[in-house]
Design a protein around this motif. Structure first.
Motif, mmCIF file in Angstrom:
data_model
loop_
_atom_site.group_PDB
_atom_site.id
_atom_site.type_symbol
_atom_site.label_atom_id
_atom_site.label_comp_id
_atom_site.label_asym_id
_atom_site.label_seq_id
_atom_site.Cartn_x
_atom_site.Cartn_y
_atom_site.Cartn_z
ATOM 1 N N ALA A 113 12.581 -41.636 -13.706
ATOM 2 C CA ALA A 113 12.431 -42.833 -14.533
ATOM 3 C C ALA A 113 13.820 -43.351 -14.858
ATOM 4 O O ALA A 113 14.802 -42.596 -14.846
ATOM 5 N N VAL A 114 13.908 -44.650 -15.146
ATOM 6 C CA VAL A 114 15.157 -45.254 -15.598
ATOM 7 C C VAL A 114 15.053 -45.481 -17.102
ATOM 8 O O VAL A 114 14.138 -46.173 -17.569
ATOM 9 N N SER A 115 15.961 -44.880 -17.837
ATOM 10 C CA SER A 115 16.002 -45.050 -19.290
ATOM 11 C C SER A 115 16.962 -46.171 -19.645
ATOM 12 O O SER A 115 18.078 -46.237 -19.108
ATOM 13 N N GLN A 116 16.535 -47.020 -20.559
ATOM 14 C CA GLN A 116 17.371 -48.109 -21.055
ATOM 15 C C GLN A 116 17.692 -47.841 -22.515
ATOM 16 O O GLN A 116 16.788 -47.649 -23.332
ATOM 17 N N MET A 117 18.993 -47.811 -22.829
ATOM 18 C CA MET A 117 19.438 -47.474 -24.164
ATOM 19 C C MET A 117 19.935 -48.718 -24.901
ATOM 20 O O MET A 117 20.643 -49.543 -24.327
ATOM 21 N N ILE A 118 19.549 -48.831 -26.170
ATOM 22 C CA ILE A 118 19.969 -49.972 -26.977
ATOM 23 C C ILE A 118 21.412 -49.803 -27.435
ATOM 24 O O ILE A 118 22.231 -50.714 -27.316
ATOM 25 N N ASN A 119 21.725 -48.646 -27.971
ATOM 26 C CA ASN A 119 23.063 -48.386 -28.508
ATOM 27 C C ASN A 119 23.987 -47.853 -27.426
ATOM 28 O O ASN A 119 23.545 -47.297 -26.416
ATOM 29 N N GLY A 120 25.289 -47.995 -27.656
ATOM 30 C CA GLY A 120 26.275 -47.478 -26.712
ATOM 31 C C GLY A 120 26.368 -45.965 -26.761
ATOM 32 O O GLY A 120 25.910 -45.334 -27.709
ATOM 33 N N GLY A 121 26.992 -45.385 -25.720
ATOM 34 C CA GLY A 121 27.122 -43.934 -25.622
ATOM 35 C C GLY A 121 28.267 -43.410 -26.458
ATOM 36 O O GLY A 121 28.902 -44.169 -27.184
ATOM 37 N N PRO A 122 28.503 -42.104 -26.365
ATOM 38 C CA PRO A 122 27.865 -41.148 -25.463
ATOM 39 C C PRO A 122 26.442 -40.797 -25.903
ATOM 40 O O PRO A 122 26.024 -41.115 -27.012
ATOM 41 N N TYR A 123 25.731 -40.085 -24.989
ATOM 42 C CA TYR A 123 24.320 -39.780 -25.222
ATOM 43 C C TYR A 123 24.065 -38.272 -25.084
ATOM 44 O O TYR A 123 24.816 -37.544 -24.437
ATOM 45 N N TYR A 124 22.945 -37.853 -25.711
ATOM 46 C CA TYR A 124 22.491 -36.466 -25.632
ATOM 47 C C TYR A 124 21.047 -36.443 -25.138
ATOM 48 O O TYR A 124 20.329 -37.450 -25.210
ATOM 49 N N ILE A 125 20.618 -35.265 -24.647
ATOM 50 C CA ILE A 125 19.260 -35.076 -24.149
ATOM 51 C C ILE A 125 18.572 -33.986 -24.968
ATOM 52 O O ILE A 125 19.115 -32.893 -25.152
ATOM 53 N N ASN A 126 17.389 -34.294 -25.480
ATOM 54 C CA ASN A 126 16.504 -33.308 -26.105
ATOM 55 C C ASN A 126 15.432 -32.934 -25.091
ATOM 56 O O ASN A 126 14.659 -33.806 -24.671
ATOM 57 N N VAL A 127 15.372 -31.679 -24.700
ATOM 58 C CA VAL A 127 14.357 -31.228 -23.742
ATOM 59 C C VAL A 127 13.370 -30.304 -24.447
ATOM 60 O O VAL A 127 13.772 -29.344 -25.120
ATOM 61 N N THR A 128 12.072 -30.594 -24.297
ATOM 62 C CA THR A 128 11.006 -29.720 -24.783
ATOM 63 C C THR A 128 10.262 -29.170 -23.577
ATOM 64 O O THR A 128 9.756 -29.940 -22.743
ATOM 65 N N TYR A 156 21.754 -31.156 -15.322
ATOM 66 C CA TYR A 156 21.512 -30.147 -16.356
ATOM 67 C C TYR A 156 20.316 -29.305 -15.919
ATOM 68 O O TYR A 156 19.393 -29.801 -15.268
ATOM 69 N N ALA A 157 20.317 -28.046 -16.332
ATOM 70 C CA ALA A 157 19.197 -27.161 -16.028
ATOM 71 C C ALA A 157 19.061 -26.147 -17.157
ATOM 72 O O ALA A 157 20.029 -25.826 -17.852
ATOM 73 N N GLY A 158 17.856 -25.638 -17.354
ATOM 74 C CA GLY A 158 17.655 -24.665 -18.412
ATOM 75 C C GLY A 158 16.248 -24.125 -18.429
ATOM 76 O O GLY A 158 15.430 -24.403 -17.540
ATOM 77 N N LYS A 159 15.954 -23.367 -19.481
ATOM 78 C CA LYS A 159 14.635 -22.784 -19.684
ATOM 79 C C LYS A 159 14.268 -22.944 -21.150
ATOM 80 O O LYS A 159 15.044 -22.567 -22.029
ATOM 81 N N GLY A 160 13.103 -23.523 -21.416
ATOM 82 C CA GLY A 160 12.679 -23.722 -22.789
ATOM 83 C C GLY A 160 13.336 -24.944 -23.429
ATOM 84 O O GLY A 160 13.893 -25.807 -22.744
ATOM 85 N N ASP A 161 13.257 -24.996 -24.762
ATOM 86 C CA ASP A 161 13.785 -26.133 -25.513
ATOM 87 C C ASP A 161 15.308 -26.080 -25.542
ATOM 88 O O ASP A 161 15.898 -25.048 -25.891
ATOM 89 N N HIS A 162 15.939 -27.231 -25.220
ATOM 90 C CA HIS A 162 17.406 -27.260 -25.187
ATOM 91 C C HIS A 162 17.928 -28.651 -25.519
ATOM 92 O O HIS A 162 17.253 -29.656 -25.299
ATOM 93 N N VAL A 163 19.174 -28.686 -26.018
ATOM 94 C CA VAL A 163 19.924 -29.928 -26.212
ATOM 95 C C VAL A 163 21.072 -29.929 -25.217
ATOM 96 O O VAL A 163 21.826 -28.951 -25.126
#
Length: 234
Positions: free
Chosen positions: A207-222, A152-159
């Protein structure tokens, strides 16, 4: 003549008796493929879930938005103020008027998005702006998920998202900016799963992220600059 009459009467009686002894033949079931309809109910046709309609809010200057209703789960707020020169802030309020989150707090023009995990119910926005603004609320459901690896790539805040992972994902990230660079991993209900990056200014790391709940997943970027994320299996 008397004998002949008796013979005729006997013949008539025999014919009448035989005609009344006929038995009905049972009906055989129609063979398969004969076109006969079955009494068994047919299976119901599955319908593809319909996307939830977007909620569009707009105004000018400092305003409290009309109330709006969302379903339980992830909601994405896309906020814009293309002509703002002062503070542009968007505050999310619950049905009792209490602050749920500060979605935007920016100086000058803005075009970005943020995801929130919400309970079903009524909400409204407190908007601070010095010009025309708009906020579009979407509730992504049943979207196709990307497989790893994915970028993923972008500029500014994105989901960004959704993507699939088996409770863990390696995140390689770069950012070119001066302010806060934060990356949150959310599940499909909007619940925070991990915060792989929370940095200031230019950044390059992993970094390696470990998730408690199952997917699918989303990314919040600030971010206040340009950024790139590479997701892969750990």
């Amino acid at each position: 003549m008397g004998v002949l009459a008796v013979v005729v009467v006997i013949v008539v009686v025999v014919v009448a008796t035989n005609s009344g002894d006929k038995t009905s033949t049972p009906t055989k079931p129609a063979p398969a493929g004969s076109g006969a309809t079955s009494s068994q109910p047919s299976s119901a046709v599955k319908k593809t879930p319909r996307a939830l309609p977007a909620i569009r809010l707009a105004g000018r200057g400092k305003q409290a938005s009309p109330t709006f209703t969302v379903t339980d789960g992830l909601a994405v707020f896309h906020s814009t103020c293309s002509s703002c020169s002062a503070n542009f802030a968007v505050e999310l309020l619950d049905s009792s008027g209490q602050t749920k989150d500060l979605l935007v707090n920016n100086i000058g023009t803005y075009d970005g998005s943020k995801a929130e995990g919400l309970d079903a119910g009524r909400y409204r926005l407190n908007v601070t702006a010095d010009n025309a603004w708009s906020v579009t609320v979407t509730q992504p459901r049943h979207a196709s998920s990307a497989a790893l690896p994915h970028a993923y790539a972008g500029k500014g805040d994105h989901v960004k998202g959704p993507f699939n992972a088996d409770h863990a994902v390696k995140v390689q990230g770069t950012n070119r900016g001066q302010g806060n660079f934060a990356v949150e991993v959310l599940d499909a209900d909007g619940a925070l799963q991990d915060l792989p990056f929370n940095e200031i200014g230019t950044f390059n790391g992993s970094a390696v992220s470990q998730m408690i709940n199952g997917g699918p997943y989303y990314i919040n970027v600030t971010s206040d600059g340009t950024w790139k994320l590479q997701l892969s299996k750990p």
